[in-house]
Write a protein that holds these residues in place. Sequence first.
Motif, PDB file in Angstrom:
ATOM      1  N   LYS A   1      67.551 -21.882 -11.678  1.00 20.76           N
ATOM      2  CA  LYS A   1      68.746 -21.503 -10.933  1.00 20.76           C
ATOM      3  C   LYS A   1      69.379 -22.755 -10.338  1.00 20.76           C
ATOM      4  O   LYS A   1      68.686 -23.754 -10.108  1.00 20.76           O
ATOM      5  CB  LYS A   1      68.366 -20.548  -9.794  1.00 20.76           C
ATOM      6  CG  LYS A   1      67.610 -19.314 -10.230  1.00 20.76           C
ATOM      7  CD  LYS A   1      67.186 -18.502  -9.008  1.00 20.76           C
ATOM      8  CE  LYS A   1      66.400 -17.268  -9.410  1.00 20.76           C
ATOM      9  NZ  LYS A   1      65.987 -16.475  -8.219  1.00 20.76           N
ATOM     10  N   PRO A   2      70.662 -22.720 -10.058  1.00 17.76           N
ATOM     11  CA  PRO A   2      71.292 -23.894  -9.431  1.00 17.76           C
ATOM     12  C   PRO A   2      70.587 -24.307  -8.133  1.00 17.76           C
ATOM     13  O   PRO A   2      70.518 -25.506  -7.828  1.00 17.76           O
ATOM     14  CB  PRO A   2      72.723 -23.415  -9.176  1.00 17.76           C
ATOM     15  CG  PRO A   2      72.975 -22.424 -10.262  1.00 17.76           C
ATOM     16  CD  PRO A   2      71.650 -21.712 -10.450  1.00 17.76           C
ATOM     17  N   GLU A   3      70.050 -23.352  -7.404  1.00 19.80           N
ATOM     18  CA  GLU A   3      69.354 -23.687  -6.150  1.00 19.80           C
ATOM     19  C   GLU A   3      68.014 -24.376  -6.376  1.00 19.80           C
ATOM     20  O   GLU A   3      67.380 -24.807  -5.417  1.00 19.80           O
ATOM     21  CB  GLU A   3      69.167 -22.441  -5.279  1.00 19.80           C
ATOM     22  CG  GLU A   3      68.536 -21.264  -5.977  1.00 19.80           C
ATOM     23  CD  GLU A   3      69.562 -20.267  -6.478  1.00 19.80           C
ATOM     24  OE1 GLU A   3      70.601 -20.693  -7.046  1.00 19.80           O
ATOM     25  OE2 GLU A   3      69.313 -19.055  -6.311  1.00 19.80           O
ATOM     26  N   ASP A   4      67.578 -24.489  -7.622  1.00 24.54           N
ATOM     27  CA  ASP A   4      66.375 -25.264  -7.931  1.00 24.54           C
ATOM     28  C   ASP A   4      66.685 -26.760  -8.051  1.00 24.54           C
ATOM     29  O   ASP A   4      65.767 -27.575  -8.201  1.00 24.54           O
ATOM     30  CB  ASP A   4      65.744 -24.790  -9.242  1.00 24.54           C
ATOM     31  CG  ASP A   4      65.205 -23.376  -9.159  1.00 24.54           C
ATOM     32  OD1 ASP A   4      65.392 -22.614 -10.126  1.00 24.54           O
ATOM     33  OD2 ASP A   4      64.601 -23.035  -8.116  1.00 24.54           O
ATOM     34  N   THR A   5      67.943 -27.109  -7.991  1.00 21.45           N
ATOM     35  CA  THR A   5      68.340 -28.518  -8.081  1.00 21.45           C
ATOM     36  C   THR A   5      67.753 -29.310  -6.916  1.00 21.45           C
ATOM     37  O   THR A   5      67.932 -28.945  -5.759  1.00 21.45           O
ATOM     38  CB  THR A   5      69.874 -28.649  -8.072  1.00 21.45           C
ATOM     39  OG1 THR A   5      70.393 -28.048  -9.259  1.00 21.45           O
ATOM     40  CG2 THR A   5      70.295 -30.104  -8.012  1.00 21.45           C
ATOM     41  N   ALA A   6      67.023 -30.348  -7.233  1.00 20.33           N
ATOM     42  CA  ALA A   6      66.348 -31.156  -6.212  1.00 20.33           C
ATOM     43  C   ALA A   6      65.641 -32.316  -6.894  1.00 20.33           C
ATOM     44  O   ALA A   6      65.518 -32.359  -8.122  1.00 20.33           O
ATOM     45  CB  ALA A   6      65.325 -30.321  -5.451  1.00 20.33           C
ATOM     46  N   VAL A   7      65.162 -33.237  -6.068  1.00 22.17           N
ATOM     47  CA  VAL A   7      64.205 -34.237  -6.549  1.00 22.17           C
ATOM     48  C   VAL A   7      62.815 -33.631  -6.385  1.00 22.17           C
ATOM     49  O   VAL A   7      62.474 -33.144  -5.305  1.00 22.17           O
ATOM     50  CB  VAL A   7      64.325 -35.546  -5.769  1.00 22.17           C
ATOM     51  CG1 VAL A   7      63.277 -36.544  -6.256  1.00 22.17           C
ATOM     52  CG2 VAL A   7      65.727 -36.126  -5.919  1.00 22.17           C
ATOM     53  N   TYR A   8      62.064 -33.665  -7.449  1.00 21.02           N
ATOM     54  CA  TYR A   8      60.723 -33.085  -7.455  1.00 21.02           C
ATOM     55  C   TYR A   8      59.673 -34.190  -7.392  1.00 21.02           C
ATOM     56  O   TYR A   8      59.774 -35.195  -8.109  1.00 21.02           O
ATOM     57  CB  TYR A   8      60.519 -32.239  -8.708  1.00 21.02           C
ATOM     58  CG  TYR A   8      61.218 -30.906  -8.643  1.00 21.02           C
ATOM     59  CD1 TYR A   8      62.606 -30.820  -8.728  1.00 21.02           C
ATOM     60  CD2 TYR A   8      60.499 -29.728  -8.467  1.00 21.02           C
ATOM     61  CE1 TYR A   8      63.259 -29.605  -8.638  1.00 21.02           C
ATOM     62  CE2 TYR A   8      61.139 -28.500  -8.389  1.00 21.02           C
ATOM     63  CZ  TYR A   8      62.517 -28.442  -8.476  1.00 21.02           C
ATOM     64  OH  TYR A   8      63.155 -27.223  -8.389  1.00 21.02           O
TER      65      TYR A   8
ATOM     66  N   LEU B   1      48.451 -39.096  -1.740  1.00 16.83           N
ATOM     67  CA  LEU B   1      49.110 -39.995  -2.686  1.00 16.83           C
ATOM     68  C   LEU B   1      50.305 -39.278  -3.287  1.00 16.83           C
ATOM     69  O   LEU B   1      50.168 -38.173  -3.803  1.00 16.83           O
ATOM     70  CB  LEU B   1      48.125 -40.410  -3.792  1.00 16.83           C
ATOM     71  CG  LEU B   1      48.674 -41.356  -4.859  1.00 16.83           C
ATOM     72  CD1 LEU B   1      49.011 -42.713  -4.226  1.00 16.83           C
ATOM     73  CD2 LEU B   1      47.650 -41.537  -5.979  1.00 16.83           C
ATOM     74  N   TRP B   2      51.453 -39.940  -3.223  1.00 18.60           N
ATOM     75  CA  TRP B   2      52.692 -39.350  -3.708  1.00 18.60           C
ATOM     76  C   TRP B   2      53.221 -40.128  -4.899  1.00 18.60           C
ATOM     77  O   TRP B   2      53.148 -41.367  -4.942  1.00 18.60           O
ATOM     78  CB  TRP B   2      53.740 -39.368  -2.594  1.00 18.60           C
ATOM     79  CG  TRP B   2      53.440 -38.421  -1.496  1.00 18.60           C
ATOM     80  CD1 TRP B   2      52.553 -38.603  -0.480  1.00 18.60           C
ATOM     81  CD2 TRP B   2      54.010 -37.131  -1.294  1.00 18.60           C
ATOM     82  NE1 TRP B   2      52.536 -37.509   0.342  1.00 18.60           N
ATOM     83  CE2 TRP B   2      53.431 -36.592  -0.133  1.00 18.60           C
ATOM     84  CE3 TRP B   2      54.959 -36.380  -1.982  1.00 18.60           C
ATOM     85  CZ2 TRP B   2      53.758 -35.319   0.361  1.00 18.60           C
ATOM     86  CZ3 TRP B   2      55.304 -35.119  -1.491  1.00 18.60           C
ATOM     87  CH2 TRP B   2      54.697 -34.611  -0.337  1.00 18.60           C
ATOM     88  N   GLY B   3      53.758 -39.378  -5.826  1.00 15.97           N
ATOM     89  CA  GLY B   3      54.437 -40.020  -6.951  1.00 15.97           C
ATOM     90  C   GLY B   3      55.914 -40.200  -6.639  1.00 15.97           C
ATOM     91  O   GLY B   3      56.447 -39.583  -5.726  1.00 15.97           O
ATOM     92  N   GLN B   4      56.556 -41.033  -7.426  1.00 14.12           N
ATOM     93  CA  GLN B   4      58.008 -41.141  -7.303  1.00 14.12           C
ATOM     94  C   GLN B   4      58.628 -39.850  -7.798  1.00 14.12           C
ATOM     95  O   GLN B   4      58.014 -39.129  -8.584  1.00 14.12           O
ATOM     96  CB  GLN B   4      58.526 -42.317  -8.122  1.00 14.12           C
ATOM     97  CG  GLN B   4      58.338 -42.146  -9.614  1.00 14.12           C
ATOM     98  CD  GLN B   4      58.772 -43.372 -10.389  1.00 14.12           C
ATOM     99  OE1 GLN B   4      58.431 -44.492 -10.044  1.00 14.12           O
ATOM    100  NE2 GLN B   4      59.528 -43.168 -11.438  1.00 14.12           N
ATOM    101  N   GLY B   5      59.764 -39.517  -7.333  1.00 20.09           N
ATOM    102  CA  GLY B   5      60.386 -38.259  -7.683  1.00 20.09           C
ATOM    103  C   GLY B   5      61.080 -38.286  -9.018  1.00 20.09           C
ATOM    104  O   GLY B   5      61.391 -39.345  -9.573  1.00 20.09           O
ATOM    105  N   THR B   6      61.331 -37.086  -9.517  1.00 21.72           N
ATOM    106  CA  THR B   6      62.129 -36.942 -10.732  1.00 21.72           C
ATOM    107  C   THR B   6      63.199 -35.888 -10.451  1.00 21.72           C
ATOM    108  O   THR B   6      62.922 -34.838  -9.866  1.00 21.72           O
ATOM    109  CB  THR B   6      61.252 -36.553 -11.939  1.00 21.72           C
ATOM    110  OG1 THR B   6      62.053 -36.536 -13.125  1.00 21.72           O
ATOM    111  CG2 THR B   6      60.566 -35.199 -11.770  1.00 21.72           C
ATOM    112  N   LEU B   7      64.424 -36.193 -10.838  1.00 24.16           N
ATOM    113  CA  LEU B   7      65.554 -35.355 -10.479  1.00 24.16           C
ATOM    114  C   LEU B   7      65.723 -34.208 -11.473  1.00 24.16           C
ATOM    115  O   LEU B   7      65.743 -34.432 -12.689  1.00 24.16           O
ATOM    116  CB  LEU B   7      66.834 -36.188 -10.439  1.00 24.16           C
ATOM    117  CG  LEU B   7      68.138 -35.435 -10.158  1.00 24.16           C
ATOM    118  CD1 LEU B   7      68.104 -34.807  -8.770  1.00 24.16           C
ATOM    119  CD2 LEU B   7      69.330 -36.394 -10.288  1.00 24.16           C
TER     120      LEU B   7
END
Length: 119
Positions: A86-93, A108-114
């Motif tokens: 859905k459009p509301e799923d748009t985010a950096v993950y 530990l965090w990974g870099q995000g993916t858009l």
Amino acid sequence: VQLQAFRGGLVQAGGSLRLACAASGFSLRYYAVGWFRQAPGKERERVSCVSGYDGSGYYADSVKDRFTTSKDNVKNTVYLQMNRLKPEDTAVYYCATAATCTSLEYDLWGQGTLVTVSS
């Protein structure tokens, strides 16, 4: 020692994407791995977590029945299959590790993916 999230992209509403979170320098086998997302102007939200104990998945209500998380211990990678986007799923993950899925702290965090979902 690092995590890297990748395979984000642009998809139309109703479509699917499969994110990957790869670990290097350590084994994900016994860690819980959470997927988080942050949209512009919104707080970070945990959308899922896969248990390091039995591989079971936990999901936010906003993604339940649409997203599935899984872990491949051979490839040392965790996946987030996202369906009926859905459009509301748009985010950096982002992906991150923790001792368990009930842990409050992720270490530990990974870099995000858009991920961008167009209407």
